[in-house]
Enzyme design. Structure first.
Site, mmCIF file in Angstrom:
data_model
loop_
_atom_site.group_PDB
_atom_site.id
_atom_site.type_symbol
_atom_site.label_atom_id
_atom_site.label_comp_id
_atom_site.label_asym_id
_atom_site.label_seq_id
_atom_site.Cartn_x
_atom_site.Cartn_y
_atom_site.Cartn_z
ATOM 1 N N PHE A 14 11.199 -3.180 2.599
ATOM 2 C CA PHE A 14 10.850 -2.371 1.438
ATOM 3 C C PHE A 14 10.796 -3.282 0.214
ATOM 4 C CE2 PHE A 14 12.295 0.738 4.470
ATOM 5 C CZ PHE A 14 11.354 1.748 4.314
ATOM 6 N N LYS A 15 9.620 -3.307 -0.389
ATOM 7 C CA LYS A 15 9.335 -4.254 -1.465
ATOM 8 C C LYS A 15 9.734 -3.654 -2.811
ATOM 9 C CE LYS A 15 5.553 -7.434 -2.661
ATOM 10 N NZ LYS A 15 4.119 -7.716 -2.396
ATOM 11 N N ILE A 16 10.690 -4.307 -3.474
ATOM 12 C CA ILE A 16 11.278 -3.768 -4.702
ATOM 13 C C ILE A 16 11.237 -4.832 -5.804
ATOM 14 C CG2 ILE A 16 13.412 -2.886 -5.729
ATOM 15 C CD1 ILE A 16 14.145 -1.816 -2.942
#
Length: 413
Positions: free
Chosen positions: A218-220
């Site tokens: 999950f790209k944050i």
């Protein structure tokens, strides 16, 4: 070197091989009909979202490979003795493209990205072939308005967009052997909301049969709230890909929070310090010939010295010289032009072989990174400006997609 974050080493099965080898030759926007139900997809003749192409060749013993439209690098083979060949021995190269699937077969197992800008790009260039990910999300029962307190249409659109991301991510997971990074777009930039969104998307992906723990990151964005969210998500077994890292304090905070992958931007960092040379004194970047390359080296050194598990991917690689200077970095994101230039250039043959520039190195000591320290570091680096710009771009793309959802809803009735 452990490359498990971006890809596993399992052999590609016959179906995936047939799909991969054929997709290198042409791009065909087709979605597998027998998987419609799995992705909550709804097909209609009117929408022309789903269609079967007679042009796809049959592979003996393997079902016809039906794929979502992707693009691959023109580099179909690596020249022996080229700089690309030499670099690939020291770093894992990932093909950088605006398309969802980063699949350059010559570079090895590749990854995929799902974000608002990627989905918008696919919708605009593939003539509706990937509308299926949104079309299916629109009829996803859990996103029905009556399932939300207050019957907010905006909340429903947010749910539909998350589901569309997950539909596309699941498709991509079947197309590449590496990981799929799914961008978590949360306008409030609040750790609670970021976590809630990531966990909801995780559950949606699990419904689709995706091995989230092994295949999804999950790209944050690396804001302070983003770091807090990463720490909580990683504690729950949700792997995070922290992006928009422009200073050592950001990297330290993200890696200490348990991030699986930290993405550092070379070209953007260098350009900013060229315009703000006084700020380069911060973290000794002014002593190096290239602030962008030096930052990546410092981040790798800090993670190694502190015994942290995060991997580093260098992005914003502007030239073959950038790529060669990054030799030894675990992952390098390279675009078509850089790949081609490296492949056309012969590596040194006089014994001056490409060296791993990351075996040795050091980083300034970074103490406890508090919110105050974090904010100060952003101001003394490209971080503040670049993060603000990135969040604005994502918000604009997110708004366009939600408008698309609002306009498109009536056509499925």
């Amino acid at each position: 070197r452990d490359h498990s974050v971006l890809h596993d080493t399992r052999p590609t099965d016959a179906r995936a091989f047939a799909t991969m080898s054929y997709s290198a030759a042409r791009v065909i926007p087709v979605v597998c009909a027998e998987r419609k139900a799995r992705f909550n997809l709804k097909a209609s003749r009117k929408s022309r979202v789903f269609r079967r192409s007679a042009e796809i060749p049959q592979t003996q013993g393997v079902p016809t490979p039906e794929v979502v439209a992707i693009h691959v690098s023109n580099v179909v083979s690596i020249q022996r003795g080229s700089e690309l060949d030499a670099l690939k021995k020291l770093s894992t190269l990932v093909y950088d493209t605006k398309h969802a699937a980063n699949e350059a077969a010559a570079l090895g197992p590749q990854a995929a990205t799902v974000s608002p800008s990627v989905l918008l790009h696919l919708l605009s260039t593939n003539h509706g072939s990937d509308v299926g990910s949104i079309e299916g999300a629109l009829v996803y029962e859990a996103c029905a308005v009556e399932n939300f307190a207050g019957y907010s249409e905006d909340v429903r659109h947010d749910c539909v967009l998350d589901k569309a991301f997950c539909n596309l991510a699941a498709m991509m997971a079947s197309r590449v052997t590496g990981s799929v990074s799914v961008e978590v777009v949360e306008a409030t930039n609040d750790a609670d909301f970021i976590c809630a969104k990531a966990l909801r998307m995780r559950d949606m992906l699990l419904e689709l049969g995706v091995d989230v723990g092994a295949r999804v990151l999950f790209k944050i964005p690396c804001t302070w709230q983003g770091v807090l969210a990463v720490e909580r998500l990683e504690q729950q077994g949700v792997k995070c890909h922290v992006t928009q890292v422009y200073c050592l304090e950001q990297a330290a905070a993200a890696a200490r929070a348990g991030a699986a992958l930290v993405q550092v931007y070379v070209g953007r960092t260098r350009t900013w310090y060229q315009k703000h040379p006084i700020a380069a004194v911060h973290n000794n970047l002014g002593d190096a010939p290239d602030a962008g390359i030096e930052l990546v080296k410092q981040v790798v050194s800090l993670i190694r010295d502190e015994g942290l598990s995060a991997k580093v991917i260098a992005a914003s690689v502007k030239s073959k010289n950038d790529a060669l200077a990054l030799a030894g970095c675990e992952y390098i994101l390279v675009n078509e032009r850089v790949i081609s230039t490296l492949n056309e250039s012969l590596s040194a043959s006089d014994g001056d072989e490409l060296q791993d520039g990351f075996k040795h190195g050091s980083a300034p000591v970074v103490g406890e990174v508090t919110e105050k320290v974090f904010a100060a570091a952003l101001r003394n680096s490209p971080g503040a400006e670049e993060l603000a710009h990135a969040l604005d771009v994502n918000a604009a793309a997110d708004a366009k997609l939600k408008q698309f959802i609002a306009n498109y809803s009536g056509s499925l009735v």
